[in-house]
Scaffold this motif. Structure first.
Motif, PDB file in Angstrom:
ATOM      1  N   UNK A 197       4.712   0.512  -4.175  1.00 25.20           N
ATOM      2  CA  UNK A 197       5.598   1.647  -4.435  1.00 25.20           C
ATOM      3  C   UNK A 197       6.282   2.022  -3.136  1.00 25.20           C
ATOM      4  N   UNK A 198       6.182   3.280  -2.765  1.00 24.53           N
ATOM      5  CA  UNK A 198       6.865   3.768  -1.559  1.00 24.53           C
ATOM      6  C   UNK A 198       6.017   3.745  -0.295  1.00 24.53           C
ATOM      7  N   UNK A 199       4.739   3.362  -0.413  1.00 24.73           N
ATOM      8  CA  UNK A 199       3.835   3.478   0.721  1.00 24.73           C
ATOM      9  C   UNK A 199       3.074   2.182   0.969  1.00 24.73           C
ATOM     10  N   UNK A 200       2.653   1.963   2.232  1.00 28.22           N
ATOM     11  CA  UNK A 200       1.746   0.846   2.499  1.00 28.22           C
ATOM     12  C   UNK A 200       0.427   1.085   1.754  1.00 28.22           C
ATOM     13  N   UNK A 201      -0.243   0.028   1.361  1.00 20.49           N
ATOM     14  CA  UNK A 201      -1.483   0.140   0.598  1.00 20.49           C
ATOM     15  C   UNK A 201      -2.496   1.068   1.268  1.00 20.49           C
TER      16      UNK A 201
END
Length: 97
Positions: free
Chosen positions: A26-30
């Motif tokens: 999505x919009x973020x690193x895991x």
């Protein structure tokens, strides 16, 4: 009041999915998803990430986790045990006071 440490282990050398902790979901690193969730918890007094990766450590700091020290490579191999890392982190935190 009792303090509870949230410890997130995130080594750099994933074999199945290369660099999985820094890949975007999505919009973020895991790793950011885990950090954000831990920081929202009312049960944890601190959130620390244990990593051997400078990139993971910078992302972790950017999302509000603490990186009091880098994990040694000897605890970041395919054969490293989670228990050994947890033991190491707790002892290092106790040493630091």
């Amino acid at each position: 009041m009792m303090k509870v440490l949230g410890l997130i282990n995130a080594r750099a050398g994933s074999k199945t999915v290369k660099n999985k902790n820094i890949k975007k979901l999505g919009n973020y690193p895991l790793i950011a998803w885990t950090i954000k969730t831990a920081l929202k918890s009312k049960m944890l007094s601190d959130v620390v990430v244990s990593t051997d990766s400078k990139r993971v450590s910078q992302i972790a700091i950017n999302y509000g986790a603490k990186i009091p020290f880098m994990r040694p490579k000897s605890l970041a191999s395919d054969n490293s045990k989670q228990f050994e890392t947890i033991y190491y982190v707790i002892n290092k935190l106790i040493e630091k006071g």
